[in-house]
Design a protein around this motif. Structure first.
Motif: not given
Length: 273
Positions: A53-58, A119-120, A126-132, A266-273
Motif C-alpha cells: 500500500x502507498x501513503x502519499x504525504x502532502x 502517484x501515477x 509498479x512500486x505500489x498497489x493501485x487499490x491501496x 482507519x486505513x486497515x479498516x478501509x483495506x478490509x484487514x
C-alpha cells in the motif's frame, strides 16, 4: 548505510527505510519532485507478487518541503509495510526560485496536480498497489489532501490533520502577516473571493466519495476546529476525532501516538484487514 544514533534494542539497519529521489512530469510540461520510501522490515516481507500500500504525504506550509533526513512519521509507515511518497510539489523550498514561485497564485492547483502526478509515476513503475493508495497531510497539506480526493479516483481514503477546508474563512480570520502570504498564494482578498471559494475543499465536498479521517486540536487558533467540523458534516463516509488540549500541530506524546494508531486502524479498516 551510516547511522548517527544508536538504534534501540530490536531495531536493525534493515528496519530503516531510506529515500529515493523521484522527478516526474506534471501538468503543463513541468516537472515535480518527491521522495520515495519502500517498506523496510527485518522481520516481515510482502508475499510473492504483492505490492505494498502507498501513503502519499502532502507537507504543510504550503511552501515547506519534504526532507530526506530521518523522519519518524515516515518510518512509522514503512515499518508497517507501507511505501511512502513524500511529495515536494511546486512551491516547495530547496529547488530554486522558479520552482518556489510556481505556486504563486496556484495553491490548491499546482500542489494537487503534483501529488496526483507523483502517484501515477509510482504506479507506472509498479512500486505500489493501485487499490491501496491513501493520502495524508497537515495544515496546508490538509487542503491538498481534500482537493486530491475531490479531483481524482486514485485514493482509497485520506486523512486531514488540522487541515484547511475553507480558504475564505482562513482569510477572514488570519492575522495580517499571514494574510499577505495568502495574497501571494491565491490572490488578494476580498477581491479574489471567488477564487478562494473555488479552491476550498468545503465547496468541492460532493466530489469526495471515499472515507476521510479528520484529526484536529480543540484549541487550534490557526485553523479553527470549526473548519474540520464543517467539512465533516458534508462527507458521508468520514470521522472526526478532537484532541481538546491540542493547538495547531500536535505536541503531546500521547496525542501523537494516538493519532498515528488511529490513522493506521482507519486505513486497515478501509483495506478490509
Amino acid at each position: 548505510f551510516r547511522t548517527s544514533v544508536t538504534l534501540p534494542p530490536g531495531v536493525t539497519k534493515a528496519d530503516i527505510a531510506t529515500s529515493t529521489p523521484l522527478i516526474f512530469p506534471t501538468a503543463n510540461g513541468a516537472e515535480a519532485h518527491a521522495l520515495f520510501y519502500a517498506p523496510a522490515s527485518s522481520t516481515s516481507a510482502l508475499q510473492d507478487g504483492e505490492k505494498p500500500p502507498l501513503v502519499v504525504m502532502a507537507h504543510g506550509g504550503p511552501t515547506g518541503r519534504a526532507n530526506p533526513s530521518f523522519a519518524f512519521k515516515v518510518q512509522w509507515w514503512t515499518s508497517r509495510g507501507f511505501a511512502v511518497l513524500d511529495v515536494n510539489y511546486r512551491g516547495s523550498t530547496g529547488f530554486g526560485r522558479a520552482y518556489r514561485e510556481a505556486l504563486d497564485r496556484q495553491w490548491g492547483v499546482a500542489d494537487i496536480e503534483d501529488c496526483l502526478a507523483g502517484v501515477r509515476a509510482v504506479l507506472d513503475r509498479g512500486l505500489a498497489d493501485p487499490a491501496r493508495c491513501v493520502i495524508r497531510g497537515s495544515s496546508a497539506g490538509g487542503l491538498t489532501v481534500l482537493g486530491a480526493l475531490a479531483q481524482s479516483d486514485l485514493f482509497a481514503a485520506g486523512t486531514s490533520l488540522y487541515g484547511v477546508t475553507d480558504l475564505r474563512a482562513l482569510a477572514e480570520e488570519t492575522h495580517k502577516f499571514e494574510a499577505r502570504y495568502l495574497d501571494g498564494l491565491i490572490g488578494p482578498y476580498p477581491e479574489d473571493e471567488a477564487v478562494y471559494l473555488k479552491r476550498s475543499p468545503i465547496t468541492q465536498a460532493e466530489g469526495i466519495t471515499v472515507p476521510v479521517l479528520f484529526l484536529h486540536g480543540g484549541a487550534d487558533r490557526v485553523v479553527p476546529l470549526s473548519q474540520a467540523e464543517s467539512m465533516r458534516t458534508k462527507l458521508e463516509h468520514s470521522a472526526l476525532h478532537v484532541y481538546p488540549e491540542e493547538a495547531h500541530g500536535f505536541r503531546a506524546r500521547e496525542t501523537i501516538e494516538d493519532a498515528l494508531q488511529r490513522e493506521l486502524a482507519f486505513y486497515q479498516q478501509v483495506f478490509g484487514q
